[in-house]
Design an enzyme around this catalytic site. Structure first.
Site, PDB file in Angstrom:
ATOM      1  N   ASP A  13       0.836  -1.208   0.000  1.00  0.00           N
ATOM      2  CA  ASP A  13       0.000   0.000   0.000  1.00  0.00           C
ATOM      3  C   ASP A  13       0.864   1.248   0.000  1.00  0.00           C
ATOM      4  OD1 ASP A  13      -1.966  -1.855   0.196  1.00  0.00           O
ATOM      5  OD2 ASP A  13      -2.830  -1.112   2.069  1.00  0.00           O
ATOM      6  N   ASP A  61      11.219   3.436  13.167  1.00  0.00           N
ATOM      7  CA  ASP A  61      10.520   2.190  13.460  1.00  0.00           C
ATOM      8  C   ASP A  61       9.341   2.603  14.333  1.00  0.00           C
ATOM      9  OD1 ASP A  61      11.464  -1.118  13.775  1.00  0.00           O
ATOM     10  OD2 ASP A  61       9.732  -0.334  14.877  1.00  0.00           O
ATOM     11  N   ALA A  85       2.931  -2.189   9.836  1.00  0.00           N
ATOM     12  CA  ALA A  85       2.454  -3.294  10.682  1.00  0.00           C
ATOM     13  C   ALA A  85       3.206  -4.562  10.310  1.00  0.00           C
ATOM     14  CB  ALA A  85       0.954  -3.539  10.465  1.00  0.00           C
ATOM     15  N   TYR A  98       5.841  -9.431  19.141  1.00  0.00           N
ATOM     16  CA  TYR A  98       6.320  -8.370  18.243  1.00  0.00           C
ATOM     17  C   TYR A  98       5.151  -7.782  17.440  1.00  0.00           C
ATOM     18  CZ  TYR A  98       8.452  -5.909  14.440  1.00  0.00           C
ATOM     19  OH  TYR A  98       8.759  -4.935  13.540  1.00  0.00           O
ATOM     20  N   SER A 128      -8.443  -3.230   9.668  1.00  0.00           N
ATOM     21  CA  SER A 128      -8.533  -4.415   8.799  1.00  0.00           C
ATOM     22  C   SER A 128      -9.817  -5.214   9.006  1.00  0.00           C
ATOM     23  CB  SER A 128      -7.337  -5.322   9.115  1.00  0.00           C
ATOM     24  OG  SER A 128      -7.530  -6.599   8.575  1.00  0.00           O
ATOM     25  N   GLU A 130      -9.883  -8.216   9.115  1.00  0.00           N
ATOM     26  CA  GLU A 130      -9.552  -9.332  10.009  1.00  0.00           C
ATOM     27  C   GLU A 130     -10.152  -9.129  11.402  1.00  0.00           C
ATOM     28  OE1 GLU A 130      -7.435 -12.390   9.678  1.00  0.00           O
ATOM     29  OE2 GLU A 130      -8.304 -11.927   7.743  1.00  0.00           O
ATOM     30  N   TYR A 152      -2.587 -10.659  15.250  1.00  0.00           N
ATOM     31  CA  TYR A 152      -2.624  -9.524  14.310  1.00  0.00           C
ATOM     32  C   TYR A 152      -3.955  -8.787  14.427  1.00  0.00           C
ATOM     33  CZ  TYR A 152      -3.375  -7.082   9.892  1.00  0.00           C
ATOM     34  OH  TYR A 152      -3.690  -6.126   8.942  1.00  0.00           O
ATOM     35  N   LYS A 156      -4.952  -4.978  15.798  1.00  0.00           N
ATOM     36  CA  LYS A 156      -5.642  -4.003  14.939  1.00  0.00           C
ATOM     37  C   LYS A 156      -6.899  -3.446  15.630  1.00  0.00           C
ATOM     38  CE  LYS A 156      -3.238  -3.651  11.100  1.00  0.00           C
ATOM     39  NZ  LYS A 156      -2.684  -2.385  10.607  1.00  0.00           N
ATOM     40  N   HIS A 182      -6.841  -6.460  -0.084  1.00  0.00           N
ATOM     41  CA  HIS A 182      -6.571  -5.850  -1.389  1.00  0.00           C
ATOM     42  C   HIS A 182      -5.189  -6.274  -1.861  1.00  0.00           C
ATOM     43  CE1 HIS A 182      -5.984  -3.015   1.930  1.00  0.00           C
ATOM     44  NE2 HIS A 182      -4.879  -2.647   1.299  1.00  0.00           N
TER      45      HIS A 182
HETATM   46  P1  NAP Z   1       2.901  -4.854   3.853  1.00  0.00           P
HETATM   47  O1  NAP Z   1       3.128  -4.949   2.385  1.00  0.00           O
HETATM   48  O2  NAP Z   1       3.208  -6.009   4.726  1.00  0.00           O
HETATM   49  O3  NAP Z   1       3.744  -3.575   4.378  1.00  0.00           O
HETATM   50  C1  NAP Z   1       3.909  -3.333   5.744  1.00  0.00           C
HETATM   51  C2  NAP Z   1       4.836  -2.141   5.925  1.00  0.00           C
HETATM   52  O4  NAP Z   1       5.029  -1.933   7.334  1.00  0.00           O
HETATM   53  C3  NAP Z   1       6.234  -2.317   5.324  1.00  0.00           C
HETATM   54  O5  NAP Z   1       6.655  -1.091   4.788  1.00  0.00           O
HETATM   55  C4  NAP Z   1       7.074  -2.672   6.549  1.00  0.00           C
HETATM   56  O6  NAP Z   1       8.425  -2.325   6.418  1.00  0.00           O
HETATM   57  C5  NAP Z   1       6.411  -1.786   7.587  1.00  0.00           C
HETATM   58  N1  NAP Z   1       6.710  -2.179   8.964  1.00  0.00           N
HETATM   59  C6  NAP Z   1       6.564  -3.400   9.534  1.00  0.00           C
HETATM   60  N2  NAP Z   1       6.924  -3.355  10.827  1.00  0.00           N
HETATM   61  C7  NAP Z   1       7.305  -2.081  11.085  1.00  0.00           C
HETATM   62  C8  NAP Z   1       7.791  -1.409  12.213  1.00  0.00           C
HETATM   63  N3  NAP Z   1       7.992  -2.034  13.388  1.00  0.00           N
HETATM   64  N4  NAP Z   1       8.079  -0.091  12.121  1.00  0.00           N
HETATM   65  C9  NAP Z   1       7.928   0.561  10.953  1.00  0.00           C
HETATM   66  N5  NAP Z   1       7.495  -0.028   9.828  1.00  0.00           N
HETATM   67  C10 NAP Z   1       7.182  -1.331   9.890  1.00  0.00           C
HETATM   68  O7  NAP Z   1       1.390  -4.437   4.149  1.00  0.00           O
HETATM   69  P2  NAP Z   1       0.289  -3.782   3.169  1.00  0.00           P
HETATM   70  O8  NAP Z   1      -0.442  -4.864   2.488  1.00  0.00           O
HETATM   71  O9  NAP Z   1       0.918  -2.695   2.397  1.00  0.00           O
HETATM   72  O10 NAP Z   1      -0.718  -3.179   4.238  1.00  0.00           O
HETATM   73  C11 NAP Z   1      -0.566  -1.847   4.732  1.00  0.00           C
HETATM   74  C12 NAP Z   1      -1.295  -1.731   6.076  1.00  0.00           C
HETATM   75  O11 NAP Z   1      -2.670  -2.015   5.881  1.00  0.00           O
HETATM   76  C13 NAP Z   1      -0.820  -2.698   7.146  1.00  0.00           C
HETATM   77  O12 NAP Z   1      -0.946  -2.031   8.396  1.00  0.00           O
HETATM   78  C14 NAP Z   1      -1.808  -3.841   7.077  1.00  0.00           C
HETATM   79  O13 NAP Z   1      -1.881  -4.493   8.321  1.00  0.00           O
HETATM   80  C15 NAP Z   1      -3.074  -3.091   6.738  1.00  0.00           C
HETATM   81  N6  NAP Z   1      -4.087  -3.821   5.978  1.00  0.00           N
HETATM   82  C16 NAP Z   1      -3.746  -4.470   4.829  1.00  0.00           C
HETATM   83  C17 NAP Z   1      -4.725  -5.095   4.081  1.00  0.00           C
HETATM   84  C18 NAP Z   1      -4.390  -5.802   2.789  1.00  0.00           C
HETATM   85  O14 NAP Z   1      -5.217  -6.589   2.324  1.00  0.00           O
HETATM   86  N7  NAP Z   1      -3.251  -5.514   2.174  1.00  0.00           N
HETATM   87  C19 NAP Z   1      -6.060  -5.055   4.504  1.00  0.00           C
HETATM   88  C20 NAP Z   1      -6.376  -4.360   5.676  1.00  0.00           C
HETATM   89  C21 NAP Z   1      -5.386  -3.732   6.400  1.00  0.00           C
HETATM   90  P3  NAP Z   1       9.541  -3.356   5.826  1.00  0.00           P
HETATM   91  O15 NAP Z   1       9.415  -3.268   4.329  1.00  0.00           O
HETATM   92  O16 NAP Z   1      10.795  -2.804   6.373  1.00  0.00           O
HETATM   93  O17 NAP Z   1       9.187  -4.711   6.355  1.00  0.00           O
HETATM   94  O1  F7E Z   2      -4.697 -15.435   3.540  1.00  0.00           O
HETATM   95  C1  F7E Z   2      -5.720 -18.931   3.204  1.00  0.00           C
HETATM   96  C2  F7E Z   2      -5.513 -18.382   4.600  1.00  0.00           C
HETATM   97  O2  F7E Z   2      -2.449 -14.547   4.088  1.00  0.00           O
HETATM   98  C3  F7E Z   2      -5.977 -15.449   2.956  1.00  0.00           C
HETATM   99  C4  F7E Z   2      -3.378  -9.352   5.211  1.00  0.00           C
HETATM  100  O3  F7E Z   2      -3.115  -8.345   4.283  1.00  0.00           O
HETATM  101  O4  F7E Z   2      -5.681  -9.446   4.558  1.00  0.00           O
HETATM  102  C5  F7E Z   2      -4.515 -10.225   4.696  1.00  0.00           C
HETATM  103  O5  F7E Z   2      -4.723 -11.287   5.617  1.00  0.00           O
HETATM  104  C6  F7E Z   2      -6.636 -16.799   3.185  1.00  0.00           C
HETATM  105  C7  F7E Z   2      -6.564 -17.283   4.643  1.00  0.00           C
HETATM  106  O6  F7E Z   2      -4.425 -12.980   3.843  1.00  0.00           O
HETATM  107  C8  F7E Z   2      -2.563 -20.278   2.055  1.00  0.00           C
HETATM  108  O7  F7E Z   2      -5.677 -19.399   5.580  1.00  0.00           O
HETATM  109  C9  F7E Z   2      -4.641 -20.901   2.105  1.00  0.00           C
HETATM  110  O8  F7E Z   2      -7.797 -17.818   5.003  1.00  0.00           O
HETATM  111  O9  F7E Z   2      -3.472 -14.013   1.849  1.00  0.00           O
HETATM  112  P1  F7E Z   2      -3.664 -14.260   3.287  1.00  0.00           P
HETATM  113  P2  F7E Z   2      -5.260 -12.722   5.174  1.00  0.00           P
HETATM  114  O10 F7E Z   2      -4.916 -13.667   6.248  1.00  0.00           O
HETATM  115  O11 F7E Z   2      -6.685 -12.626   4.776  1.00  0.00           O
HETATM  116  C10 F7E Z   2      -6.162  -8.832   5.760  1.00  0.00           C
HETATM  117  C11 F7E Z   2      -7.378  -8.007   5.430  1.00  0.00           C
HETATM  118  C12 F7E Z   2      -5.112  -8.091   6.483  1.00  0.00           C
HETATM  119  O12 F7E Z   2      -5.391  -7.127   7.183  1.00  0.00           O
HETATM  120  C13 F7E Z   2      -3.770  -8.728   6.549  1.00  0.00           C
HETATM  121  O13 F7E Z   2      -2.774  -7.743   6.854  1.00  0.00           O
HETATM  122  O14 F7E Z   2      -5.941 -17.768   2.409  1.00  0.00           O
HETATM  123  N1  F7E Z   2      -4.580 -19.678   2.657  1.00  0.00           N
HETATM  124  N2  F7E Z   2      -3.411 -21.293   1.739  1.00  0.00           N
HETATM  125  C14 F7E Z   2      -3.310 -19.249   2.639  1.00  0.00           C
HETATM  126  N3  F7E Z   2      -2.752 -18.089   3.052  1.00  0.00           N
HETATM  127  C15 F7E Z   2      -1.410 -17.947   2.858  1.00  0.00           C
HETATM  128  N4  F7E Z   2      -0.823 -16.776   3.235  1.00  0.00           N
HETATM  129  N5  F7E Z   2      -0.638 -18.945   2.312  1.00  0.00           N
HETATM  130  C16 F7E Z   2      -1.166 -20.131   1.893  1.00  0.00           C
HETATM  131  O15 F7E Z   2      -0.458 -21.005   1.409  1.00  0.00           O
END
Ligand code: NAP
Ligand code: F7E
Length: 343
Positions: A13, A61, A85, A98, A128, A130, A152, A156, A182
């Site tokens: 993101d 951080d 995160a 952590y 999220s 979640e 996690y 959140k 997303h």
């Molecule tokens: P991501 O690709 O895992 O990116 C997470 C970012 O957080 C990275 O830049 C990471 O840095 C940084 N980070 C981790 N630990 C940190 C710390 N202790 N201090 C400072 N920075 C730290 O996640 P994303 O998919 O872009 O998601 C962005 C945010 O939206 C997250 O908070 C996630 O939980 C939330 N979210 C995501 C989704 C989704 O579907 N993608 C949905 C709902 C909410 P490094 O590169 O150094 O590891």
């Molecule tokens: O899993 C299943 C798994 O890890 C989706 C994060 O961005 O979205 C994300 O969390 C589903 C789960 O995403 C595998 O058990 C099956 O039911 O892609 P995921 P997530 O857990 O939904 C939310 C909105 C966030 O906020 C989070 O930061 O897929 N699954 N087989 C698997 N998942 C993974 N990772 N790997 C597998 O092999």
């Protein structure tokens, strides 16, 4: 010119939001973490284009609250986006303390730093889907109850509550974006959609044989990250702060996603997907489906990209990556694998 401060700028993101804000003429500051290898790969094209001009990176951080205060005092941003995160649900069971520290202490530290710097700075918290827990098949909205199923998700919920608390207690412009899953070609490779599309690209080109997955029956409401970061920005432009859900209103299973991704390259998923206990979680979020009607009505946001477009976009991008890897393999610089060892 408006100034934005983004934590988590190196993530999926972070990339799309930074691109969007730079295209809107913002000055963007982002935090990066020191690692033994430089981890700015996603935003490198943006650094090439805007670095030394409107894009600035700072070591920090979320757990180093003094660095946050110092940076905010120096930068004095108009908007802060807290995207940082430990965002992997499965990893949060393995590193619960952590994950919780970053999600809870990290978020409140940033809010405190803001409160002490300038209470008029607008704040976006990455909440999220979640948090809902996914036990029922109802469409989830801003009023649906939370029932977190992982460290996690629990962290959140804390960050979500405290963001609302600062809004109510200190009259601050703090917003929660409750975003459903997303994805994009920039998605981390250990999340299931990207794990699948990476495998599809490599299998199609003959450099990987199988892909091991966990629970194929989980349902997710998957949208495109590029659409969702626009919603984050729109929330901070609204006249009053609030909480909004961003989702697509459609939910499909992991199995259906895999079927569509393999079909995009004329392969049958059943020939390549194997189930492994390794990828099951101690607790599962079975079903998520979001209702984005409040965001549509109040901030004018709606998703633009269909699930079919998303699958095709990710498969196409991962086919290109696999072609580059194939050249390395042909030059003995990389080995073909059975399953992707990095997933
Ligand atoms: P991501 O690709 O895992 O990116 C997470 C970012 O957080 C990275 O830049 C990471 O840095 C940084 N980070 C981790 N630990 C940190 C710390 N202790 N201090 C400072 N920075 C730290 O996640 P994303 O998919 O872009 O998601 C962005 C945010 O939206 C997250 O908070 C996630 O939980 C939330 N979210 C995501 C989704 C989704 O579907 N993608 C949905 C709902 C909410 P490094 O590169 O150094 O590891
Ligand atoms: O899993 C299943 C798994 O890890 C989706 C994060 O961005 O979205 C994300 O969390 C589903 C789960 O995403 C595998 O058990 C099956 O039911 O892609 P995921 P997530 O857990 O939904 C939310 C909105 C966030 O906020 C989070 O930061 O897929 N699954 N087989 C698997 N998942 C993974 N990772 N790997 C597998 O092999």
């Amino acid at each position: 010119m408006k100034v934005a401060f983004i934590t988590g700028i190196t993530g999926q993101d972070g990339y799309y939001l930074t691109k969007l804000l730079l295209e809107k003429d913002y000055i963007v500051h982002g935090t990066i973490r020191r690692a033994s290898l430089i981890n700015t790969e996603r935003i490198d094209p943006l650094i090439s284009k805007y670095g030394n001009d409107r894009l600035y990176l700072h070591y920090s951080d979320l757990l180093d609250s003094s660095s946050l205060t110092n940076l905010l005092n120096k930068i004095l941003p108009d908007e802060v986006y807290n995207l940082a995160a430990q965002s992997h649900v499965s990893v949060s069971f393995k590193n619960p303390i952590y994950t919780t520290q970053v999600g809870t202490l990290g978020s409140i530290s940033l809010l405190e730093a803001l409160r002490n710097t300038n209470k008029s700075i607008k704040f976006y918290q990455a909440s999220s889907s979640e948090m809902y827990g996914g036990a029922s098949k109802t469409k989830l909205n801003e009023k649906s109850p939370f029932d977190p199923k992982s460290p996690y998700a629990a962290s959140k919920v804390f960050a979500h509550d405290v963001t609302k608390l600062y809004r109510e207690s200190y009259d601050m412009f703090t917003v929660n974006g409750i975003l459903f899953n997303h994805e994009s070609p920039m998605r981390g490779e250990t999340f299931v959609t990207r794990k699948i599309t990476r495998a599809v690209g490599r299998i199609k080109l003959g450099i990987q044989e199988k892909v091991l997955l966990g629970n194929l029956d989980a349902f997710r409401d998957w949208g495109f990250a590029g659409d969702y970061v626009e919603g984050m920005w729109m929330m901070l432009q609204h006249h009053t702060p609030d909480d909004w859900v961003l989702a697509t209103g459609e939910s499909i299973s992991v199995k259906e996603f895999a079927k569509a991704a393999f079909e995009a390259v004329n392969l049958n998923w059943k020939d390549y997907v194997e189930v492994s206990e390794k990828y099951f979680r101690p607790n599962e979020v079975e079903y998520l489906l979001g209702d984005y009607s409040k965001a549509e009505k109040e901030i004018g946001w709606k998703p633009k990209t269909s699930i079919t477009e998303l699958v095709n976009m990710m498969v196409e991008s991962d086919l290109k990556l696999a072609k580059q890897e194939k050249v390395l393999i042909e030059n003995n610089l990389l080995k073909p694998t059975w399953d992707n060892p990095k997933s």
